[in-house]
Write a protein that holds these residues in place. Structure first.
Motif, mmCIF file in Angstrom:
data_model
loop_
_atom_site.group_PDB
_atom_site.id
_atom_site.type_symbol
_atom_site.label_atom_id
_atom_site.label_comp_id
_atom_site.label_asym_id
_atom_site.label_seq_id
_atom_site.Cartn_x
_atom_site.Cartn_y
_atom_site.Cartn_z
ATOM 1 N N GLN A 123 16.935 30.288 43.087
ATOM 2 C CA GLN A 123 16.102 30.796 44.178
ATOM 3 C C GLN A 123 14.713 30.188 44.144
ATOM 4 O OE1 GLN A 123 17.297 32.825 46.724
ATOM 5 N NE2 GLN A 123 15.368 32.110 47.627
ATOM 6 N N GLU A 124 14.159 29.973 42.956
ATOM 7 C CA GLU A 124 12.846 29.342 42.853
ATOM 8 C C GLU A 124 12.901 27.900 43.347
ATOM 9 O OE1 GLU A 124 10.548 31.211 39.079
ATOM 10 O OE2 GLU A 124 12.606 30.568 38.672
ATOM 11 N N MET A 125 13.975 27.187 43.016
ATOM 12 C CA MET A 125 14.139 25.819 43.500
ATOM 13 C C MET A 125 14.330 25.812 45.028
ATOM 14 S SD MET A 125 13.862 23.599 41.024
ATOM 15 C CE MET A 125 14.724 22.117 41.563
ATOM 16 N N ASP A 146 20.352 20.280 39.946
ATOM 17 C CA ASP A 146 20.704 20.533 38.545
ATOM 18 C C ASP A 146 22.228 20.604 38.379
ATOM 19 O OD1 ASP A 146 18.074 20.514 37.568
ATOM 20 O OD2 ASP A 146 17.762 22.576 38.207
ATOM 21 N N THR A 147 22.727 21.643 37.714
ATOM 22 C CA THR A 147 24.168 21.776 37.473
ATOM 23 C C THR A 147 24.870 22.550 38.579
ATOM 24 O OG1 THR A 147 23.810 23.802 36.208
ATOM 25 C CG2 THR A 147 23.791 21.731 34.972
ATOM 26 N N GLY A 148 24.113 22.955 39.599
ATOM 27 C CA GLY A 148 24.683 23.782 40.657
ATOM 28 C C GLY A 148 24.532 25.263 40.397
ATOM 29 N N TYR A 149 23.959 25.616 39.237
ATOM 30 C CA TYR A 149 23.633 26.996 38.883
ATOM 31 C C TYR A 149 24.852 27.895 38.761
ATOM 32 C CZ TYR A 149 19.124 25.088 40.099
ATOM 33 O OH TYR A 149 18.024 24.280 40.143
ATOM 34 N N GLY A 150 25.905 27.373 38.133
ATOM 35 C CA GLY A 150 27.088 28.196 37.895
ATOM 36 C C GLY A 150 28.363 27.387 38.008
ATOM 37 N N ASN A 151 29.421 28.029 38.472
ATOM 38 C CA ASN A 151 30.706 27.344 38.600
ATOM 39 C C ASN A 151 30.773 26.580 39.919
ATOM 40 O OD1 ASN A 151 31.162 29.267 40.580
ATOM 41 N ND2 ASN A 151 32.604 30.476 39.371
ATOM 42 N N ILE A 153 31.923 27.382 42.749
ATOM 43 C CA ILE A 153 31.547 28.179 43.917
ATOM 44 C C ILE A 153 30.026 28.228 44.042
ATOM 45 C CG2 ILE A 153 31.910 30.337 45.145
ATOM 46 C CD1 ILE A 153 34.452 28.729 44.377
ATOM 47 N N ASN A 154 29.347 28.346 42.898
ATOM 48 C CA ASN A 154 27.885 28.303 42.914
ATOM 49 C C ASN A 154 27.379 26.954 43.404
ATOM 50 O OD1 ASN A 154 28.594 30.248 40.400
ATOM 51 N ND2 ASN A 154 26.701 30.911 41.370
ATOM 52 N N VAL A 155 28.082 25.883 43.010
ATOM 53 C CA VAL A 155 27.700 24.543 43.469
ATOM 54 C C VAL A 155 27.740 24.484 44.987
ATOM 55 C CG1 VAL A 155 28.392 22.120 43.532
ATOM 56 C CG2 VAL A 155 28.413 23.360 41.356
ATOM 57 N N LYS A 156 28.788 25.023 45.595
ATOM 58 C CA LYS A 156 28.893 25.008 47.059
ATOM 59 C C LYS A 156 27.743 25.783 47.693
ATOM 60 C CE LYS A 156 32.947 24.955 49.074
ATOM 61 N NZ LYS A 156 34.305 25.273 49.551
ATOM 62 N N ARG A 157 27.398 26.934 47.109
ATOM 63 C CA ARG A 157 26.282 27.713 47.642
ATOM 64 C C ARG A 157 24.973 26.936 47.518
ATOM 65 N NH1 ARG A 157 22.811 32.495 45.111
ATOM 66 N NH2 ARG A 157 21.851 33.277 47.027
ATOM 67 N N THR A 158 24.779 26.259 46.401
ATOM 68 C CA THR A 158 23.557 25.489 46.194
ATOM 69 C C THR A 158 23.446 24.365 47.217
ATOM 70 O OG1 THR A 158 23.565 26.002 43.822
ATOM 71 C CG2 THR A 158 22.280 24.100 44.527
ATOM 72 N N GLN A 164 20.406 23.899 54.377
ATOM 73 C CA GLN A 164 19.732 24.810 55.297
ATOM 74 C C GLN A 164 18.217 24.711 55.172
ATOM 75 O OE1 GLN A 164 21.520 28.494 54.136
ATOM 76 N NE2 GLN A 164 23.431 28.109 55.230
ATOM 77 N N ALA A 165 17.738 24.406 53.968
ATOM 78 C CA ALA A 165 16.290 24.257 53.758
ATOM 79 C C ALA A 165 15.743 23.007 54.428
ATOM 80 C CB ALA A 165 15.990 24.218 52.263
#
Length: 348
Positions: A123-125, A146-151, A153-158, A164-165
């Motif tokens: 979220q900070e990134m 980075d690593t996508g912040y998780g598995n 599924i997290n990569v897809k969200r990232t 969107q940003a």
């Protein structure tokens, strides 16, 4: 007992047959590798062409950040990419005439008071990504994912969040979480299978989402498992659909040449003084085969150098004026003149 002449001839014939079979097998292996590279290169070019058509407006110009980036990459000349870490550094990169910048995790972490060891959250990134993209008008930006912040599924969200940003591209890497700067000690990488899962998820997020975004797949395997594994991962990343690969921290010019020779598609290189990779001029980097030369810490390091010197002088009672911008210039850099123009435009 001495072998007969017939036996010797038979042995020689068998050896010749085995040698010919080995040579044939090697030739077949080389041909398969060449075919695989050509197929990956053609697929990558096809993806670039399709997405470029999708993101081009009626006037023929790219209408999205990713479209602008793809247009830059299609020009087939090396792009100099100074990296930013907040809206102000992004503004000065654009004001200095650069068409591409990169939100560096090292810099974002440092600006928040941390080393680049993934102490800063997704979220900070993401907040920083929104801030940077809102400060830019024409220059486009890559985001450090980075690593996508998780598995996966997290990569897809990232990936979707960065798109969107307003990010034109995102980099996903294969380090074990929590990751760290690629030129520091103590890093390790996930298995090739898990790395591929991250890259496939990133590419799926790109292809399934409403906003296009360029996918850069990074490997840090060179410093952990060797150059052969790093190159093998980059080839696999291209085959999985990555738009660009980034082999972090090759140790010599010869390694840089081998990477560019063996891996198809677009490639980025990091230029970090005192880092592990040789500093080479742009002309040589372009000749080797890189499309982007990133300068990840130049602004952060130069800024800190000037600030430390100013503080030293102030502490010792020396002048600091020569280290500072004129106030009028400072106001212009941070955006006062732009604000004044808008203020006059809507004055009643």
């Amino acid at each position: 007992m001495q072998p007969s002449r017939a036996t010797s001839v038979t042995a020689l014939s068998s050896a010749a047959l085995l040698g010919a079979a080995a040579a044939w097998g090697l030739a077949r292996l080389i041909e398969r590798q060449r075919s695989r590279k050509e197929t990956a290169r053609a697929q990558n070019q096809s993806r670039l062409s399709i997405r470029s058509a999708i993101v081009t407006g009626a006037d023929g110009m790219p209408s999205t950040p990713a479209g602008k980036l793809r247009k830059l990459l299609a020009e087939k000349k090396i792009i100099t990419m100074p990296c930013c870490y907040d809206a102000l550094t992004a503004r000065i990169v654009e004001a200095s005439g650069f068409e591409l910048t990169f939100m560096t995790g090292f810099g974002v972490s440092a600006a928040r008071g941390y080393p680049d060891c993934q102490l800063v959250s997704y979220q900070e990134m993401l907040d920083t990504a929104f801030s940077i993209c809102s400060s830019l008008r024409n220059t486009v930006c890559f985001g450090d994912g980075d690593t996508g912040y998780g598995n996966a599924i997290n990569v897809k969200r990232t990936v979707r969040g960065y798109a969107q940003a307003g990010m034109a591209g995102i980099m996903i890497e294969d380090q074990v979480s929590p990751k760290r700067c690629g030129h520091t000690r103590g890093k390790s990488v996930v298995s090739r299978a898990e790395a591929m899962s991250r890259v496939r998820a990133a590419c799926d997020a790109r292809d399934e989402g409403l906003q296009d975004i360029v996918i850069m797949a990074r490997t840090d395997a060179r410093g952990v498992e060797g150059l052969d594994e790093a190159i093998a991962r980059c080839i696999a990343f291209v085959e999985a659909g990555a738009d660009i690969t980034f082999l972090e921290a090759p140790l010599s010019e010869a390694e840089m040449v081998r990477y560019c020779r063996e891996v198809p598609g677009l490639k980025m290189v990091n230029m970090l003084p005192s880092g592990k990779t040789p500093m080479l001029p742009h002309s040589r980097l372009e000749e080797i085969g890189f499309c982007i030369a990133a300068y990840p810490l130049m602004l952060l390091s130069a800024g800190l150098s000037a600030q430390l010197e100013a503080l030293r002088r102030l502490r010792e009672g020396q002048e600091t004026d020569s280290l500072q911008l004129d106030f009028e210039r400072l106001k212009d850099v941070v955006g006062f003149n732009d604000y004044y123009q808008e203020e006059d435009r809507y004055r009643v």
